[in-house]
Structures are given as C-alpha cells and as structure tokens.
Design a protein around this motif. Structure first.
Motif, PDB file in Angstrom:
ATOM      1  N   HIS A   4      63.186  18.646  67.890  1.00 20.98           N
ATOM      2  CA  HIS A   4      64.413  17.094  66.964  1.00 20.98           C
ATOM      3  C   HIS A   4      65.851  16.792  67.571  1.00 20.98           C
ATOM      4  O   HIS A   4      65.685  15.884  67.977  1.00 20.98           O
ATOM      5  CB  HIS A   4      64.439  17.596  65.268  1.00 20.98           C
ATOM      6  N   PHE A   5      66.728  18.108  68.207  1.00 21.04           N
ATOM      7  CA  PHE A   5      68.410  17.480  68.722  1.00 21.04           C
ATOM      8  C   PHE A   5      68.027  16.275  70.033  1.00 21.04           C
ATOM      9  O   PHE A   5      68.628  15.498  69.873  1.00 21.04           O
ATOM     10  CB  PHE A   5      68.985  18.456  68.547  1.00 21.04           C
ATOM     11  N   GLU A  29      73.411  16.686  65.907  1.00 20.21           N
ATOM     12  CA  GLU A  29      73.815  18.246  65.292  1.00 20.21           C
ATOM     13  C   GLU A  29      74.373  17.696  63.668  1.00 20.21           C
ATOM     14  O   GLU A  29      73.971  18.557  63.132  1.00 20.21           O
ATOM     15  CB  GLU A  29      74.135  18.621  66.401  1.00 20.21           C
ATOM     16  N   TRP A  32      72.984  15.786  61.435  1.00 20.87           N
ATOM     17  CA  TRP A  32      71.771  16.686  60.450  1.00 20.87           C
ATOM     18  C   TRP A  32      72.606  17.498  59.765  1.00 20.87           C
ATOM     19  O   TRP A  32      71.687  17.181  58.748  1.00 20.87           O
ATOM     20  CB  TRP A  32      70.534  17.358  62.432  1.00 20.87           C
ATOM     21  N   GLU A  33      73.211  17.976  59.693  1.00 19.79           N
ATOM     22  CA  GLU A  33      73.969  18.806  59.238  1.00 19.79           C
ATOM     23  C   GLU A  33      74.711  18.650  58.351  1.00 19.79           C
ATOM     24  O   GLU A  33      74.819  18.654  56.785  1.00 19.79           O
ATOM     25  CB  GLU A  33      75.265  19.828  59.908  1.00 19.79           C
ATOM     26  N   GLU A  36      71.582  17.389  55.584  1.00 22.68           N
ATOM     27  CA  GLU A  36      70.949  18.588  55.156  1.00 22.68           C
ATOM     28  C   GLU A  36      71.821  18.791  53.400  1.00 22.68           C
ATOM     29  O   GLU A  36      71.707  19.490  52.872  1.00 22.68           O
ATOM     30  CB  GLU A  36      70.599  19.176  55.637  1.00 22.68           C
ATOM     31  N   LYS A  49      62.153  19.351  57.472  1.00 24.79           N
ATOM     32  CA  LYS A  49      62.935  18.638  58.316  1.00 24.79           C
ATOM     33  C   LYS A  49      62.991  17.315  59.332  1.00 24.79           C
ATOM     34  O   LYS A  49      63.055  16.045  59.628  1.00 24.79           O
ATOM     35  CB  LYS A  49      62.994  19.331  60.341  1.00 24.79           C
ATOM     36  N   THR A  52      64.931  14.762  57.264  1.00 25.20           N
ATOM     37  CA  THR A  52      65.616  14.285  57.664  1.00 25.20           C
ATOM     38  C   THR A  52      65.977  14.417  58.756  1.00 25.20           C
ATOM     39  O   THR A  52      66.600  12.831  59.441  1.00 25.20           O
ATOM     40  CB  THR A  52      66.676  16.401  58.216  1.00 25.20           C
ATOM     41  N   GLU A  53      64.876  14.657  59.689  1.00 25.73           N
ATOM     42  CA  GLU A  53      64.802  13.177  61.439  1.00 25.73           C
ATOM     43  C   GLU A  53      65.269  11.872  61.069  1.00 25.73           C
ATOM     44  O   GLU A  53      65.326  11.188  61.881  1.00 25.73           O
ATOM     45  CB  GLU A  53      63.808  13.834  62.350  1.00 25.73           C
ATOM     46  N   VAL A  56      68.345   9.953  60.465  1.00 23.24           N
ATOM     47  CA  VAL A  56      69.385  10.244  60.989  1.00 23.24           C
ATOM     48  C   VAL A  56      68.812   9.422  62.071  1.00 23.24           C
ATOM     49  O   VAL A  56      70.093   8.721  62.626  1.00 23.24           O
ATOM     50  CB  VAL A  56      69.573  12.142  61.502  1.00 23.24           C
TER      51      VAL A  56
END
Length: 89
Positions: A4-5, A29, A32-33, A36, A49, A52-53, A56
């Motif tokens: 993902h990253f 990163e 993402w954090e 979340e 995920k 979140t993906e 982002v």
C-alpha cells in the motif's frame, strides 16, 4: 502494508516531482497514520486498509503537488522532510 505504501508513494511521485522517493514514502506513512488515528479518535470502527488507501489517495490527488512546500518550525519535521534518506518504517 508495504504494498500500500509503495503504491501511494509512487502516486505521490507522479503528482510531485520535487520530492524524493523517501520523502514521498514518509508523507504517505504520515498521512496514513494520521487518517487512522483521527478515524479512531472520532469513534469509528476500523474499516480496513482499503478505506485508508482510498482516502490517502484522494489527499494525494488533491494536495500532492504542493506537499514539497510544507514548512514547520519544529526541528523534527524540518529534518524529516528536508533529508531524502529517512523512512518511518
């Protein structure tokens, strides 16, 4: 998670040629954090995920071309985003 990253860092690099790969990866990163953590603090249950993906990636599409302009007075942020060799994970 690394997949993902990697995907998001490459999307950010496509939008912003002023960032190194390591800077783009660090931005991903952090975003993402941040998502979340904010989602959890708001009391929502974990949605996976994929959500979140998607969020982002939206942020990258909307603001990715300007991320190299980010400025902060905090020394930790200055060092993190001005040196191209730092990764969170």
């Amino acid at each position: 998670m690394d997949i993902h990253f990697e995907k998001l860092a490459n999307a950010l690099l496509a939008k912003n040629h002023m960032l190194s790969y390591n800077q783009a990866r660090t931005w991903v990163e952090h975003l993402w954090e941040d998502f979340e953590a904010t989602f959890a603090k708001a009391g929502y249950s974990y949605q996976g995920k994929e959500l979140t993906e998607r969020v982002v990636l939206e942020w990258i599409e909307d603001n990715g071309s300007h991320l190299h302009l980010f400025q902060s007075d905090q020394a930790s942020f200055k060092e993190l985003f001005t040196t191209g060799n730092r990764l969170l994970h």
